[in-house]
Design a protein around this motif. Structure first.
Motif, PDB file in Angstrom:
ATOM      1  N   THR A 152      -0.212   1.516 -11.046  1.00 44.91           N
ATOM      2  CA  THR A 152      -0.072   2.202  -9.699  1.00 44.91           C
ATOM      3  C   THR A 152      -1.293   2.841  -9.188  1.00 44.91           C
ATOM      4  O   THR A 152      -1.270   3.581  -7.537  1.00 44.91           O
ATOM      5  N   SER A 153      -2.240   2.346  -9.528  1.00 50.49           N
ATOM      6  CA  SER A 153      -3.358   2.019  -8.397  1.00 50.49           C
ATOM      7  C   SER A 153      -2.997   0.669  -7.807  1.00 50.49           C
ATOM      8  O   SER A 153      -4.070  -0.707  -7.931  1.00 50.49           O
ATOM      9  N   LEU A 154      -2.551   1.294  -6.363  1.00 52.52           N
ATOM     10  CA  LEU A 154      -2.156   0.491  -5.241  1.00 52.52           C
ATOM     11  C   LEU A 154      -2.722  -0.165  -4.421  1.00 52.52           C
ATOM     12  O   LEU A 154      -2.392  -0.600  -3.338  1.00 52.52           O
ATOM     13  N   MET A 155      -4.124   0.658  -4.134  1.00 50.98           N
ATOM     14  CA  MET A 155      -5.237   0.924  -2.781  1.00 50.98           C
ATOM     15  C   MET A 155      -5.344  -0.039  -2.098  1.00 50.98           C
ATOM     16  O   MET A 155      -5.079  -0.401  -1.228  1.00 50.98           O
ATOM     17  N   GLY A 156      -5.260  -1.383  -3.371  1.00 48.22           N
ATOM     18  CA  GLY A 156      -5.677  -2.759  -2.477  1.00 48.22           C
ATOM     19  C   GLY A 156      -4.540  -3.432  -1.534  1.00 48.22           C
ATOM     20  O   GLY A 156      -4.035  -4.108  -0.490  1.00 48.22           O
ATOM     21  N   ASN A 157      -2.694  -2.836  -2.824  1.00 51.42           N
ATOM     22  CA  ASN A 157      -2.306  -3.750  -2.146  1.00 51.42           C
ATOM     23  C   ASN A 157      -1.413  -2.430  -0.911  1.00 51.42           C
ATOM     24  O   ASN A 157      -0.776  -3.354  -0.009  1.00 51.42           O
ATOM     25  N   VAL A 158      -1.712  -1.472  -0.984  1.00 45.76           N
ATOM     26  CA  VAL A 158      -1.855   0.293   0.358  1.00 45.76           C
ATOM     27  C   VAL A 158      -2.280  -0.651   1.315  1.00 45.76           C
ATOM     28  O   VAL A 158      -2.001  -0.614   2.841  1.00 45.76           O
ATOM     29  N   LEU A 159      -3.637  -1.363   1.079  1.00 47.23           N
ATOM     30  CA  LEU A 159      -4.465  -2.369   2.662  1.00 47.23           C
ATOM     31  C   LEU A 159      -3.855  -3.093   3.021  1.00 47.23           C
ATOM     32  O   LEU A 159      -4.192  -3.474   4.394  1.00 47.23           O
ATOM     33  N   ALA A 160      -3.243  -3.724   1.830  1.00 50.25           N
ATOM     34  CA  ALA A 160      -2.948  -5.575   2.850  1.00 50.25           C
ATOM     35  C   ALA A 160      -1.931  -4.950   3.563  1.00 50.25           C
ATOM     36  O   ALA A 160      -2.139  -5.282   4.527  1.00 50.25           O
ATOM     37  N   TYR A 161      -0.125  -3.570   3.354  1.00 48.37           N
ATOM     38  CA  TYR A 161      -0.140  -3.507   4.022  1.00 48.37           C
ATOM     39  C   TYR A 161      -0.213  -3.136   5.345  1.00 48.37           C
ATOM     40  O   TYR A 161       0.034  -3.431   6.423  1.00 48.37           O
ATOM     41  N   GLN A 162      -0.966  -2.119   5.321  1.00 51.24           N
ATOM     42  CA  GLN A 162      -1.132  -0.940   6.704  1.00 51.24           C
ATOM     43  C   GLN A 162      -2.156  -1.882   7.120  1.00 51.24           C
ATOM     44  O   GLN A 162      -2.789  -1.872   8.945  1.00 51.24           O
ATOM     45  N   GLN A 163      -3.043  -3.218   6.830  1.00 49.54           N
ATOM     46  CA  GLN A 163      -4.105  -4.746   7.504  1.00 49.54           C
ATOM     47  C   GLN A 163      -2.483  -5.007   8.806  1.00 49.54           C
ATOM     48  O   GLN A 163      -2.444  -5.283  10.031  1.00 49.54           O
ATOM     49  N   LEU A 164      -1.195  -4.918   8.139  1.00 48.76           N
ATOM     50  CA  LEU A 164      -0.604  -5.936   8.885  1.00 48.76           C
ATOM     51  C   LEU A 164       0.695  -4.566   9.938  1.00 48.76           C
ATOM     52  O   LEU A 164       0.455  -5.008  10.525  1.00 48.76           O
ATOM     53  N   TYR A 165       0.040  -3.121   9.397  1.00 50.55           N
ATOM     54  CA  TYR A 165       1.307  -2.760  10.422  1.00 50.55           C
ATOM     55  C   TYR A 165      -0.126  -1.952  11.721  1.00 50.55           C
ATOM     56  O   TYR A 165       0.310  -2.227  12.657  1.00 50.55           O
ATOM     57  N   SER A 166      -1.764  -2.236  11.370  1.00 51.17           N
ATOM     58  CA  SER A 166      -2.426  -2.140  12.126  1.00 51.17           C
ATOM     59  C   SER A 166      -2.296  -3.392  13.305  1.00 51.17           C
ATOM     60  O   SER A 166      -2.719  -3.124  14.659  1.00 51.17           O
ATOM     61  N   ASP A 167      -2.478  -4.315  12.729  1.00 54.63           N
ATOM     62  CA  ASP A 167      -2.394  -5.876  13.632  1.00 54.63           C
ATOM     63  C   ASP A 167      -0.511  -6.019  14.332  1.00 54.63           C
ATOM     64  O   ASP A 167      -0.181  -6.817  14.742  1.00 54.63           O
TER      65      ASP A 167
END
Ligand SMILES: Cc1ncc(COP(=O)(O)O)c(C=O)c1O
Length: 283
Positions: A152-167
């Motif tokens: 459940t340590s999913l910070m890298g996965n969270v940031l990858a999707y957040q990048q799409l959102y920010s873009d």
């Protein structure tokens, strides 16, 4: 006023509603992300790949030194009562943490039983024969080095999707690149087809997806050539077809990579054959 959630849950040996679950602030899943999880799709009351999912759970727990409170069959039995009634499709969510000790220390707790939480979430499969396809964007893989574990340590996965959102492309898919090879998506496995041959990265350091395994079996049955090899970026960009797989989205076609069409820019024929066969596995 808060929304009440009276859906069934299993928490540390007891059945209750989700609202009744009370997790300690000292729980290591909360404090340290020290836990393993599993997501099992259920169609018309029947788990798809239930045994494979529970095997992966047992493997993950063993790999990080959390003693599993249940056996392979035990997990499926204990999860069954949380199923929501009358739902055509749902996902059983299981999380097992290393438990709660009244201190915050990184080393394993001296004596703490694992925390077990299970509940179910209704979903509607988002991909159909008529699905127009999804755009993909290459991103550097910033996740940790043991991606074969469903931690459940999913910070890298969270940031990858957040990048799409920010873009401004939140509904698109991130395609993760490690050492110039495309290896996975943040919540899916990756496939591409070129000249009639399917390529999919080997499960050396990616999550051994259950959907991936089912799709490989289907491709074998259909007599389609398959290579377990992570494509270079160059090969990937020349693919005729690309799709990603997971328990919720099943097989999701990717029709462009960084703005350039994949093949004809529509879901391809190999995807269609696999997708159709996959539908027959669902209860
Ligand atoms: C990183 C990652 N890869 C692949 C998958 C697909 O696994 P499965 O097909 O078992 O759902 C997931 C599922 O959540 C995932 O998080």
């Amino acid at each position: 006023m808060t929304n009440k959630n009276n859906s069934p849950a299993f928490f540390n040996g007891n059945y209750m509603t989700i609202d009744q679950v009370a997790i300690s602030p000292f729980d290591r899943g909360f404090l340290l992300g020290d836990s393993i999880y599993e997501v099992i799709p259920v169609y018309n009351g029947t788990m798809l790949g239930g045994e494979k999912h529970c095997q992966r759970l047992l493997h993950g727990l063993h790999a990080v030194g959390i003693e599993s409170p249940y056996t392979l069959d035990g997990w499926q039995d204990v999860a069954a009562p949380v199923l929501l009634e009358g739902q055509a499709a749902q996902l059983i969510y299981i999380q097992v943490t290393r438990g709660a000790e009244q201190v915050r220390k990184h080393r394993f707790p001296i004596a703490a039983p694992p925390t077990v939480l299970i509940f179910s979430i209704a979903f509607s499969p988002s991909v159909s024969e008529l699905y127009p396809g999804c755009a993909g964007h290459l991103q550097e893989d910033l996740r940790w080095q043991r991606c074969s574990l469903k931690s459940t340590s999913l910070m890298g996965n969270v940031l990858a999707y957040q990048q799409l959102y920010s873009d401004g492309v939140a509904n698109d898919e991130a395609l993760l690149v490690r050492n110039d090879r495309v290896v996975e998506a943040p919540s899916s496995n990756l496939f591409m087809a070129k000249d009639g041959v399917i390529f999919t990265p080997p499960i050396d350091n990616i999550l051994p997806g259950v959907t991936r395994a089912l799709v490989i079996d289907i491709a074998e049955d259909l007599g389609i050539n398959m290579r377990e090899e992570a494509p270079s970026i160059e090969l990937f960009k020349s693919a005729d077809e690309v799709w990603v797989t997971n328990s919720m989205e099943e097989l999701k076609p990717i029709i462009s990579i960084d703005g350039r069409p994949v093949g004809e820019g529509v879901p391809g024929e190999i995807w269609r054959q696999l997708f159709e066969s996959f539908q027959t596995l669902k209860g």
